[in-house]
Each structure stands twice: as C-alpha cells, then as structure tokens.
Design a protein around this motif. Structure first.
Motif, short mmCIF file in Angstrom:
data_model
loop_
_atom_site.label_atom_id
_atom_site.label_comp_id
_atom_site.label_asym_id
_atom_site.label_seq_id
_atom_site.Cartn_x
_atom_site.Cartn_y
_atom_site.Cartn_z
N PRO A 39 0.82 -1.21 0.00
CA PRO A 39 0.00 0.00 0.00
C PRO A 39 0.86 1.26 0.00
O PRO A 39 2.05 1.22 0.33
CB PRO A 39 -0.81 -0.12 1.30
N THR A 175 -1.29 -0.27 -6.06
CA THR A 175 -2.69 -0.50 -6.36
C THR A 175 -2.81 -1.41 -7.57
O THR A 175 -2.69 -0.95 -8.70
CB THR A 175 -3.40 0.84 -6.67
N GLU A 319 -8.91 2.35 -7.56
CA GLU A 319 -7.44 2.32 -7.46
C GLU A 319 -6.89 3.72 -7.24
O GLU A 319 -6.02 3.94 -6.38
CB GLU A 319 -6.84 1.69 -8.71
N TYR A 322 -7.76 4.93 -3.67
CA TYR A 322 -6.96 4.32 -2.61
C TYR A 322 -5.55 4.90 -2.59
O TYR A 322 -4.98 5.14 -1.52
CB TYR A 322 -6.92 2.81 -2.79
N GLY A 326 -4.36 7.18 0.45
CA GLY A 326 -3.29 6.55 1.20
C GLY A 326 -2.10 7.45 1.48
O GLY A 326 -1.16 7.03 2.18
N TYR A 371 -17.88 1.02 -3.88
CA TYR A 371 -17.30 1.49 -2.61
C TYR A 371 -18.14 2.60 -2.00
O TYR A 371 -18.42 2.60 -0.79
CB TYR A 371 -15.87 1.97 -2.85
N ARG A 378 -14.91 -0.21 5.34
CA ARG A 378 -14.19 0.38 4.20
C ARG A 378 -12.89 -0.36 3.91
O ARG A 378 -12.56 -0.63 2.75
CB ARG A 378 -13.89 1.86 4.46
N GLN A 379 -12.15 -0.70 4.95
CA GLN A 379 -10.87 -1.37 4.71
C GLN A 379 -11.08 -2.82 4.29
O GLN A 379 -10.28 -3.36 3.52
CB GLN A 379 -9.98 -1.26 5.96
N PHE A 382 -11.58 -2.53 0.55
CA PHE A 382 -10.32 -2.40 -0.19
C PHE A 382 -9.62 -3.75 -0.33
O PHE A 382 -9.16 -4.13 -1.41
CB PHE A 382 -9.38 -1.42 0.52
#
Length: 572
Positions: A39, A175, A319, A322, A326, A371, A378-379, A382
């Motif tokens: 990540p 990603t 993607e 995230y 992140g 999403y 939420r995690q 992912f």
C-alpha cells in the motif's frame, strides 16, 4: 545478511525493516523476478535501493529504474544523493548535453532512473546493455496495464528489457488487482515471479464516505471538517490535501478556502512549471498547509504529516482513490480520509464514457461506486477488491462506527437518484417528441454553413439555442448569423434534426475520434484569396454561402448574415 542490515541502518537510518521489505530484497538478490504489492507509504523504494547498493559494493553493474514521472524521478535521485548513494537520471526535462553526460556515467552509477519513453530508442538500449546492469526495476508497474488507473502506452515496450538484458526484474505497485498483476507479469515477461504483498489494512486511517447534493454542500462540509479537526491554519497540526477531479474545481475550492481564512493553494497540470514549483515549496515549508489538487499531485508524494485527505469530487477509479487517500498518515499518526460524493459525479462520468466508450473505464468506475454505496467496512472493501480476502473489520471507519447512519444516507441517496433518473427519462422522452419544422432544419444548415471549420453537434446545439457558456463565447459562436435562432427548442430535438439532415445527405460527419458536422461537398477552410473563398464572401453579404438567404429568415428568425456588427471582425 549483515550487509543488508548495515545498509538499512547506516545509509537510510532505519532500525528494522517493515513487513515485506526483507522478503522482496532476498528474492531479488537470489536472482528471481519479483512483484511487490504494497500500500501507499509501505516503503517500496527500499525493496530495490538496498539490493542496488549491495550489488554495487560487490563490483556489479547499476540498477536501472523505470519511473513514470520526472518529478518523482528527480525526488528519488535527490534523496539518494543526500545519503551518499551515487544516483543519476535521464529524462526529457534535461538539456541534450545533460542527457549525454549522464549516459556516459550509467556504468559508474549505483541507480539510474529513467522514464519509460527512453526505451523507444534502440541506440539508448545499446547504451544500457553496455553498462551490464544488475537489475531492472519497474516502479508504478500498474501503468503497464490497461486495467490499471494510470495506463501509459510506453510501458508496453518494456518487455524489450527482459529480451535484451535478461536480468532479474522487480515490478512494484501500490494499487493492483489480481487481473492487473497478471497483466504486469505477462507484459514484462517475468519468469515465475515471487509475489510479495503486504496487508492493505492501514490501522491509523479512518475512511469515510459522505453523500451530498452539489458542490456548494460539499464545500460547506469541507469547512466543517477543517474546523472539527482544527486543521488548515497551523502546519504544526498537520497538512491537508483536497482532491478535485477538474482543474476548474481545484482553483474554485482553493479560492473558497482562502475566503474562509484558510491558507490554501491549488495545484494542477495546467499551471506553469514555475507556478507548480512555488506551490510545492509553500506546501513543503508549511506556509500553505492546505493544498487543493487534481490527480497531477500524484505518484511519489511523500509527506509524513498529512492528517486529512478529502475528495470533493469522486476520482475515476477505486485504485486512484486508494492511492490518493493513502497519502495520509504516513508517519503512523491518526488521519482522516473522506470522500464527499454527489450524484453529479456519476452524471459527469457517464457523459465522459458516452463520448469515449471504454469497457475498462466502465468497470473501474463501477468499482468506485460500489465502494461509495457499500455497507461493509471500508478497509475490508479495499482488501476484497485488491486481494480477494477481506479479513477483519477495521473498527474505526464510518461503517464500523456509525453503520445505521451510513445505511440511512445510502438509502436516501439511492432513492433520490432513482427518482431523479425517472424524471430525466420522462423529460427526455418528451423532448424527443418535438419535431423540427423545415425552416428550423434550415437554421441548423445555415449555422454550420457559416462556420469556417467542422464543429461537434453539442456546440452546434448550444449555439442555436443561444447559450452564453464560456466555450460558446470562446469559439465565438455568438457571432454566427444563426446564433440563438432555435432558442427554446430542446437540445435532444436539435440532435434529432441533425440526424435527419445527416440521413438526407445535407450534412456529413467529419473526424473519427471526435465526430463533427459539415456541409456536404463544401471544402474545409478554403485558402484565402482563392476564387472559391472570394465567391463565398460575396455570397455571405446577402446570406449563407450555400444560398439559404431566402429560407433562413423563416418562422420569425432573423436574416442570415455574416456578422451582426460591421465593426467586429468575424471568424465566420
């Protein structure tokens, strides 16, 4: 083993490895091809920088690193030089003399950073082969796949590296779904690659999605978030990154924030190099702790203290979201990642996909909306998307902490969206029932005939309906003789009229990727001074160049003329 730990501690100053780093390093040094999926903020760079330093200490050749962004390349090279590692770069922003000088030094460097476009040159590939490299590294490897969110065609040619160099290759990305990972391995011709992946769970990040109606509501909510978190006025509290999809919205949002007393700036690819450098410098120094940006503020961004990443427009894919979200909390401190969604995001993306149909875009947007409307952690969402294994709930996202509120908000949005869709469908059906009269069809022909070059049907309709939009004024459609002559006629009815004229052969399509409209058998922009252009000008004094003066004035419309003001130079 001891040498690897020594490099980590003495050169990079870290006491121990993060999860996955040592496994990737060992696999590469053992001679295997490696795929690394970590990540954002997981420490991917050390996975190849340490093997490069170890190999160089053993008298072996340089490590070649392919990276997609010049800014990212320069940042990596500067960081390595500061800790005493001999690194260099070769890219298009350098002068020819600088590039030639760096090419001569490839064999002596520890790491050589290049853009993928450089490998289009067979001469350059010979230079790289002569340096006898130890490893090849492809950073941001999702760019190689059409299913990745930053596809770069130049990445497709990197299979030549395996054919011509035959050295261990490492591909890294933050990603990538399983489909993208397979695409990467296939296109780079990796041989039984070791896959090193670390959990996508970021325990310090609190993810959330909120549903709002329009940009005004989203702007107000962003101000509330900044107030709640006490961010945006003092960099000691942490930095804030606000993402917008459009350049226009990024600038507007920065202006609104400054008007509310916050120290904000904006960043997008349309600004000059100097302006972007000044913006980044102010953000670096903490003078402007809030940065509103498009996706141009992207790969390679590494600030430890970003406490809030807020999207005021939905990005193009899960993607992309995230990766951008992140960038928060890279120091391990608690941070918020909030997506402020509005139905207008979905309509905008739908319009884009209709203009350029693309199965990849449809699928990536669907993943993002899944999403947005999800009722699971939420995690977990992912992890399920990227790895297929959802794992345990995070316990801190909006779904975990306020599931009933999220469910209510999602239900309300779905109901409203469904109602508005039905209303639009009824309205559009009624508009399609409007059929243009013969004189109104002639207005369309007259409008297009007065142009000097073909134009898209939407612009034609906007001009005929008398739009005062920025694009209409910029293209000077408001000086067209037929401007506004179909004011009040629905756009869909004008489109249907255009289709009738195309079927009858009165109009013809031009262009391939972006279809435009033109008059059958009429040359496009005839050379000035020729007999044809002269006759067109003489004809225009009394009406259209195709002789529509008698019909263009029908149904109460004004007579077709080349310019409404003799003093104004007309583009028609």
């Amino acid at each position: 083993m001891a040498q690897i730990d020594q490099v980590l501690q003495e050169i990079f100053g870290y006491p121990s490895f993060r999860q996955g780093q040592r496994a990737a390093i060992d696999a590469l040094l053992s001679g295997r091809d490696v795929q690394v999926l970590m990540p954002t903020g997981g420490g991917k760079s050390l996975c190849y920088q340490i093997p490069a330093i170890v190999q160089r200490a053993l008298g072996k050749g340089p490590t070649i690193v392919i990276s997609p962004l010049i800014a990212l390349i320069d940042d990596q090279v500067d960081s390595l030089r500061r800790v005493g590692v001999d690194a260099l770069s070769i890219h298009s922003a350098q002068t020819p003399d600088e590039r030639r000088a760096n090419e001569r030094r490839i064999g002596d460097a520890t790491l050589v950073y290049l853009s993928p476009e450089r490998f289009g040159s067979e001469r350059f590939r010979r230079v790289v082969r002569a340096a006898d490299p130890s490893f090849v590294v492809v950073d941001e490897a999702h760019c190689i796949s059409e299913w990745g969110h930053d596809f770069r065609p130049a990445y497709r040619r990197l299979c030549l590296l395996k054919e011509e160099l035959a050295v261990p290759t490492m591909a890294l990305t933050a990603t990538a779904t399983r489909r993208v990972l397979e695409d990467i391995a296939q296109n780079l011709e990796l041989r039984r690659p070791a896959l090193v992946e670390t959990p996508f769970h970021r325990p310090n990040l609190e993810f959330g999605v909120e549903h709002h109606r329009g940009n005004k509501a989203r702007s107000a909510r962003l101000l509330e978030l900044l107030e709640e978190l006490d961010l945006g006025r003092d960099v000691a509290r942490g930095r804030v990154v606000v993402y917008a999809t459009s350049r226009k919205r990024a600038k507007e949002m920065a202006t609104e924030l400054k008007g509310a007393g916050y120290r904000a700036d904006y960043y997008h690819a349309g600004r000059t190099d100097g302006a972007r450098e000044r913006v980044l410098q102010r953000f670096d120094e903490g003078n402007r702790p809030i940065l509103v940006a498009t996706c141009a503020f992207g790969m390679g961004i590494d600030y430890p203290d970003i406490r809030l990443v807020c999207h005021v427009q939905a990005p193009l894919s899960l993607e992309a979201y995230y990766q951008e979200a992140g960038r928060a909390g890279r120091d391990g401190g608690s941070s918020r990642c909030v997506l402020l969604y509005s139905a207008i995001d979905g309509r905008l993306q739908s319009m884009i996909r209709k203009r350029e149909p693309n199965a990849v875009a449809d699928e990536t947007w669907r993943a993002l909306t899944d999403y947005v409307f999800s009722l699971r952690c939420r995690q977990q969402h992912f992890r399920a998307h990227f790895t297929g294994d959802s794992g345990e709930a995070c316990g801190i996202c909006d779904v975990c902490s306020s599931s009933s509120e999220v469910a209510s908000m999602v239900g309300t949005t779905r109901a409203r969206t469904s109602r508005e869709r039905r209303e639009r469908e009824v309205k559009q059906a009624a508009e399609r029932e409007v059929e243009l009269e013969a004189a109104q069809l002639e207005q369309i022909v007259c409008f297009i005939d007065a142009l000097r070059r073909p134009l898209g049907r939407r612009y034609v309709a906007q001009g005929l309906r008398g739009s005062k939009g920025r694009a209409v004024v910029r293209k000077r459609l408001d000086s067209n003789p037929a401007y506004g002559t179909l004011r009040g006629i629905p756009e869909l009815a004008i489109f249907a009229g255009i289709d009738r004229l195309l079927s009858a052969g009165r109009l013809v399509p031009k262009g391939k990727k972006y279809p435009t409209l033109w008059i059958a058998d009429k040359p496009v922009r005839p050379p000035r001074g020729t007999a044809s252009s002269g006759s067109a000008r003489r004809s225009s004094r009394s009406g259209c160049s195709s002789g529509h003066a008698r019909t263009c004035g029908g149904s109460g419309a004004r007579t077709c003329r080349r310019s409404r003001s003799p003093a104004r130079t007309s583009p028609w």
